[in-house]
Every structure is written in structure tokens, then in C-alpha cells.
Design a protein around this motif. Structure first.
Motif, mmCIF file in Angstrom:
data_model
loop_
_atom_site.group_PDB
_atom_site.id
_atom_site.type_symbol
_atom_site.label_atom_id
_atom_site.label_comp_id
_atom_site.label_asym_id
_atom_site.label_seq_id
_atom_site.Cartn_x
_atom_site.Cartn_y
_atom_site.Cartn_z
ATOM 1 N N LYS A 141 0.766 -1.177 0.046
ATOM 2 C CA LYS A 141 -0.125 0.029 0.117
ATOM 3 C C LYS A 141 0.664 1.317 0.063
ATOM 4 O O LYS A 141 0.426 2.195 -0.757
ATOM 5 N N GLU A 142 1.964 1.315 0.700
ATOM 6 C CA GLU A 142 2.750 2.557 0.908
ATOM 7 C C GLU A 142 3.357 2.546 -0.508
ATOM 8 O O GLU A 142 3.677 3.853 -1.070
ATOM 9 N N LEU A 143 3.918 1.698 -1.192
ATOM 10 C CA LEU A 143 4.507 1.887 -2.417
ATOM 11 C C LEU A 143 3.629 2.345 -3.450
ATOM 12 O O LEU A 143 3.934 3.103 -4.398
ATOM 13 N N ALA A 144 2.273 2.157 -3.273
ATOM 14 C CA ALA A 144 1.289 2.547 -4.159
ATOM 15 C C ALA A 144 1.310 3.961 -4.008
ATOM 16 O O ALA A 144 0.586 4.823 -5.166
ATOM 17 N N ILE A 145 1.425 4.814 -3.207
ATOM 18 C CA ILE A 145 1.604 6.083 -2.985
ATOM 19 C C ILE A 145 2.662 6.806 -3.179
ATOM 20 O O ILE A 145 3.726 6.505 -2.906
ATOM 21 N N ARG A 146 2.447 7.886 -4.151
ATOM 22 C CA ARG A 146 3.465 8.558 -4.590
ATOM 23 C C ARG A 146 4.380 9.447 -3.761
ATOM 24 O O ARG A 146 3.706 10.341 -2.872
ATOM 25 N N PRO A 147 5.720 9.303 -3.444
ATOM 26 C CA PRO A 147 6.558 10.065 -2.706
ATOM 27 C C PRO A 147 6.269 11.610 -2.982
ATOM 28 O O PRO A 147 6.046 11.931 -4.118
ATOM 29 N N ASP A 148 6.396 12.542 -1.906
ATOM 30 C CA ASP A 148 6.286 14.020 -2.118
ATOM 31 C C ASP A 148 7.545 14.534 -2.828
ATOM 32 O O ASP A 148 8.062 15.141 -2.206
ATOM 33 N N ILE A 149 7.940 13.975 -3.889
ATOM 34 C CA ILE A 149 9.230 14.518 -4.273
ATOM 35 C C ILE A 149 8.864 14.884 -6.013
ATOM 36 O O ILE A 149 8.450 13.933 -6.789
ATOM 37 N N ASN A 150 9.548 15.959 -6.255
ATOM 38 C CA ASN A 150 9.218 16.353 -7.702
ATOM 39 C C ASN A 150 10.563 16.649 -8.182
ATOM 40 O O ASN A 150 11.120 17.651 -7.858
ATOM 41 N N ILE A 151 11.022 16.104 -9.255
ATOM 42 C CA ILE A 151 12.309 16.285 -9.943
ATOM 43 C C ILE A 151 11.935 16.915 -11.428
ATOM 44 O O ILE A 151 11.202 16.763 -12.228
ATOM 45 N N HIS A 152 12.963 18.068 -11.437
ATOM 46 C CA HIS A 152 12.843 19.002 -12.693
ATOM 47 C C HIS A 152 14.275 18.931 -13.438
ATOM 48 O O HIS A 152 15.281 19.195 -12.727
ATOM 49 N N LYS A 153 14.363 18.475 -14.638
ATOM 50 C CA LYS A 153 15.740 18.481 -15.129
ATOM 51 C C LYS A 153 15.964 19.854 -16.062
ATOM 52 O O LYS A 153 15.772 19.910 -17.221
ATOM 53 N N ALA A 207 22.750 11.163 -15.590
ATOM 54 C CA ALA A 207 21.151 10.905 -15.859
ATOM 55 C C ALA A 207 20.574 12.327 -16.097
ATOM 56 O O ALA A 207 19.114 12.290 -16.205
ATOM 57 N N GLY A 208 21.252 13.633 -15.908
ATOM 58 C CA GLY A 208 20.669 14.661 -16.084
ATOM 59 C C GLY A 208 19.915 15.244 -14.992
ATOM 60 O O GLY A 208 19.157 16.228 -14.766
ATOM 61 N N ILE A 209 20.302 14.602 -13.676
ATOM 62 C CA ILE A 209 19.922 15.133 -12.344
ATOM 63 C C ILE A 209 20.689 15.859 -11.810
ATOM 64 O O ILE A 209 21.864 15.385 -11.085
ATOM 65 N N VAL A 210 20.689 17.112 -11.661
ATOM 66 C CA VAL A 210 21.896 17.871 -11.009
ATOM 67 C C VAL A 210 21.760 17.652 -9.579
ATOM 68 O O VAL A 210 20.937 17.859 -8.783
ATOM 69 N N THR A 211 23.052 17.719 -9.196
ATOM 70 C CA THR A 211 23.397 17.139 -7.744
ATOM 71 C C THR A 211 24.422 17.734 -6.915
ATOM 72 O O THR A 211 25.482 18.227 -7.836
ATOM 73 N N ILE A 212 24.223 18.553 -5.747
ATOM 74 C CA ILE A 212 25.402 19.093 -5.128
ATOM 75 C C ILE A 212 25.956 18.000 -4.045
ATOM 76 O O ILE A 212 25.028 17.291 -3.433
ATOM 77 N N HIS A 213 27.245 18.187 -4.115
ATOM 78 C CA HIS A 213 28.037 17.271 -3.167
ATOM 79 C C HIS A 213 28.805 18.078 -2.182
ATOM 80 O O HIS A 213 29.630 18.743 -2.517
ATOM 81 N N ASP A 214 28.067 17.984 -0.863
ATOM 82 C CA ASP A 214 28.821 18.796 0.124
ATOM 83 C C ASP A 214 29.963 17.876 0.757
ATOM 84 O O ASP A 214 29.346 16.895 1.231
ATOM 85 N N SER A 359 20.510 3.063 -9.738
ATOM 86 C CA SER A 359 19.190 2.646 -9.362
ATOM 87 C C SER A 359 18.372 3.959 -8.846
ATOM 88 O O SER A 359 17.102 4.238 -8.973
ATOM 89 N N LEU A 360 19.056 4.778 -8.139
ATOM 90 C CA LEU A 360 18.411 5.895 -7.621
ATOM 91 C C LEU A 360 17.799 6.848 -8.693
ATOM 92 O O LEU A 360 16.989 7.487 -8.789
ATOM 93 N N ALA A 361 18.630 7.065 -10.019
ATOM 94 C CA ALA A 361 18.308 8.059 -10.917
ATOM 95 C C ALA A 361 17.115 7.257 -11.536
ATOM 96 O O ALA A 361 16.193 7.890 -12.037
ATOM 97 N N LYS A 362 17.034 5.824 -11.651
ATOM 98 C CA LYS A 362 15.538 5.437 -12.265
ATOM 99 C C LYS A 362 14.463 5.581 -11.389
ATOM 100 O O LYS A 362 13.566 6.087 -11.923
ATOM 101 N N VAL A 363 14.553 5.671 -9.953
ATOM 102 C CA VAL A 363 13.490 5.959 -9.227
ATOM 103 C C VAL A 363 13.063 7.476 -9.278
ATOM 104 O O VAL A 363 11.896 7.785 -9.343
ATOM 105 N N LEU A 364 14.135 8.534 -9.378
ATOM 106 C CA LEU A 364 13.900 9.686 -9.398
ATOM 107 C C LEU A 364 13.233 10.255 -10.944
ATOM 108 O O LEU A 364 12.451 11.098 -11.050
ATOM 109 N N ASN A 365 13.744 9.315 -11.914
ATOM 110 C CA ASN A 365 13.035 9.558 -13.549
ATOM 111 C C ASN A 365 11.438 9.348 -13.267
ATOM 112 O O ASN A 365 10.767 10.029 -13.901
#
Length: 370
Positions: A141-153, A207-214, A359-365
Motif C-alpha cells: 500500500k505504501e509503495l502505491a502512494i507517490r512520494p512527495d518528491i518532484n524532479i525537474h531537469k 542521468a541529467g539530475i543536477v546534484t550538489i555534493h557537500d 538505481s536512484l536515477a531510475k527512481v527519480l526519473n
């Protein structure tokens, strides 16, 4: 005349006596000779006993045990000292120069695949280790609910990678043991968690997902207070870049048994060793407060857990669900990730960073807003 007769009688008597003596000697010859021979044999044996090695002497004593107590007619009496009776299990002390394989300076490292152990409940290939006192949930059931994450390329930062414990590091060898004096901490960012974070960023950027690394070392010079300092860093980036929806705090685990054995969580993927990953999802429970939106982080964690298992079976350990905040309350897309343990090698951890990044890039896509 009378004197000659007397001398003649003496000669006759002497001859008679000599003849009688000879007769007696001849009559008893067969008895006298064995006695002489026996005496000679005993003398020879006792002489040999004095110079013979212990094993042969013992054997000879056994043979002579019935011969020493001879009849009273034995001419030679030889005292015999019986040696002490040997023990049934004699202890043999042997000196050796061989070096022992046990060195107190080193401990054992045990390689373990932990992908299917230590979980409370599961659904398909998703396993959860529930450490909370009052929470449970339905994975499907939890997997069926979309996380509150919005990715913009759109060229703006979407992901922040940081390290509460940046100086955590890894083994330099992979030989089944560790030096007890070795400290799995290193300020060299090419050898600690920063290096692993760089590999994750590389895959996300590709994957085109801009990332900052501190790369701030929040655990130096003091380990204590690291979470407070990393929280301040995270808040700074979230304020500066409101486009960031995902925050990853990259750590490594440390697992040591009571006997000192270190556990190395490892999977073989594509013919290479990979440090197994544990995704940590915190929640509000009992005395843990100030984390009301933890379900959003959980849903993100479940999706990442599933994708890792779908793409690389065995890469992740059961998800760790626990009553802690871990700074995850700062963003609905925040997670803490344990990349192997202190007994894995840096190479294994970096390889896992690569697989995690893919794997993370696939999820965020799947969460991209177009």
C-alpha cells in the motif's frame, strides 16, 4: 724291602683315587657343562645390559626375569635394579621453531551476505527490519502512494549529497583479517565517505539530475555533535536552493560480534564484490518528536529499496525502520544510507555507490515533472 712295598701301595692308592676322580668327572660331565655355559651366558647378558639403549635394555630385562631367580647352585649373584614403570600416556616435549598462526594483533573478518537476514516482515523482494515499538505498515500500500518528491531537469539542483560522518573509511586489504590498531577514519577525501558520495553524484549527473555534493567533514575535529553541524549545513543548502527535494546522508556501518569478529556485508554483482547497502528510514515514535511527515520519507525509501533489488539482487540489506530522526525531518525526500561496513574495502563501497546512483536515477526519473 718293606719301605719299597709301602711306596708301591701309595702309588696304587693314588692311581685308584685319580681313576675314581676321573670316573666321577666323566659320569657328571653332562651336568657340569650346562652350568658353566649358563654362567657365561648370564655374565654376557648383564654386561650387555649395562651399555644397551633403554628400549633394548627393557626388552632384555623381560627375557631375564625368569633367569635371575636361579637355583642356589648358581655361582654368580648379580643385583638388578628395576627401572620405574613408564606411564600409560607419556608426555613428549618437542621444541619447535614454527610460528603460530594466531596473532593477537589481528582479528577475524567474516564476509556475510545480509540481504535475506534480520527482517521483521516482507513483501516480494522488499524486507523491512522494524525496530519501532508501535509502528507497522503495509509495504504494498505504501509503495502505491507517490512520494512527495518532484524532479525537474531544468539545470537547477535537485539532490544534495552530504556526510554527517565524512571521515568514516574502509579496510585497505581484503584478506579475512583486520589489524586491531587500525582506525577506520581518514581525513583524506579520496579514501573516506566523500569518495563514495562522488560516485553517486557522477551517476545522477549522468542521468541529467543536477546534484550538489557537500564535502564538509562534520565529524572533525569532534565526532560528537556531528548531526547538529550537518543539519546546519543542510538547512543552508535548502534555503539557497529551494529546488532540492532529495537529501542523502552517506555513511558506512560498523558491525562487530562479541568475540571481536568484524562482519563484512558483501554481495557479488556482475562478478565483482559490492558492499551491501542499508537504507535507514526514521520515524516519530515515543520520545522522538518533530518528525510528523516521516511517512513520505518511508515511501521514498521503499521505492529505492525495490529498485535496487530489481536491478541488482542482493545489493541492499533489509531496510532499517527505526524511531530516530537522522535529520530526515528536514526534507520529505531525505534518507540516510549505510554503504557497507568498516570491514569492506573502499573499492567495494565505490562500486556500490555506482550501482546505487544508477538505481536512484531510475527512481527519480519516475518522479520527474515534465
Amino acid at each position: 724291602m718293606r719301605q719299597r712295598t709301602l711306596k708301591r701301595k701309595k702309588k696304587i692308592i693314588s692311581v685308584v683315587l685319580i681313576g675314581a676322580a676321573l670316573y666321577c668327572f666323566c659320569a657328571n660331565y653332562n651336568m657340569i657343562l650346562p652350568a658353566i655355559a649358563a654362567g657365561a651366558e648370564q655374565t654376557a647378558k648383564f654386561s650387555a645390559l649395562a651399555v644397551m639403549p633403554e628400549g633394548g635394555a627393557e626388552r632384555l630385562r623381560e627375557e631375564m626375569s625368569g633367569e635371575i631367580s636361579v637355583t642356589k647352585s648358581t655361582m654368580v649373584t648379580v643385583p638388578v635394579t628395576t627401572p620405574p614403570k613408564p606411564t600409560e600416556n607419556p608426555q613428549v616435549t618437542t621444541k619447535t621453531t614454527e610460528k603460530t598462526t594466531t596473532n593477537p594483533q589481528y582479528g577475524k573478518v567474516q564476509t556475510v551476505n545480509m540481504s535475506g537476514s534480520g527482517y521483521s516482515f516482507k513483501w516480494n523482494n522488499i524486507l523491512v527490519n522494524n525496530k519501532t515499538k508501535s509502528h507497522t505498515f503495509n509495504i504494498e500500500k505504501e509503495l502505491a502512494i507517490r512520494p512527495d518528491i518532484n524532479i525537474h531537469k531544468n539545470g537547477k539542483p535537485q539532490v544534495l549529497i552530504m556526510h554527517t560522518h565524512a571521515t568514516e573509511s574502509y579496510m585497505t586489504t581484503d584478506n579475512g583479517q583486520y589489524n586491531k590498531s587500525f582506525s577506520a577514519r581518514d581525513r583524506d577525501n579520496t579514501k573516506n565517505m566523500v569518495r563514495v558520495g562522488e560516485e553517486i553524484k557522477k551517476q545522477l549527473d549522468a542521468a541529467g539530475i543536477v546534484t550538489i555534493h557537500d564535502k564538509t567533514q562534520h565529524d572533525y575535529p569532534s565526532y560528537n555533535g556531528g548531526y547538529e553541524r550537518s543539519a546546519a549545513t543542510t538547512k543552508k543548502y535548502l534555503k539557497q536552493y529551494p529546488s532540492i527535494d532529495v537529501v542523502l546522508d552517506i555513511h558506512r556501518d560498523a558491525i562487530t560480534r562479541d568475540d571481536g569478529t568484524k562482519i563484512k556485508p558483501t554481495a557479488v554483482i556482475g562478478g565483482k564484490k559490492a558492499a551491501q547497502i542499508m537504507i535507514c528510514a526514521g520515524c516519530q515514535d515515543d520520545k522522538v518528536t518533530g518528525f510528523p511527515d516521516w511517512q513520505h520519507n518511508l515511501r521514498f525509501a521503499l521505492r529505492l529499496q525495490k529498485q535496487c533489488n530489481d536491478s541488482y539482487s542482493g545489493l541492499v540489506r533489509p531496510m532499517y525502520f527505526v524511531s530516530k530522526k537522522y535529520n530526515e525531518y528536514l526534507s520529505r525526500g531525505s534518507l540516510l544510507l549505510e554503504m557497507g561496513s568498516d570491514s569492506n574495502t573502499l573499492e567495494e563501497a565505490v562500486y556500490s555507490g555506482k550501482l546505487l546512483g544508477i538505481s536512484l536515477a531510475k527512481v527519480l526519473n519516475t518522479l520527474e515533472i515534465k
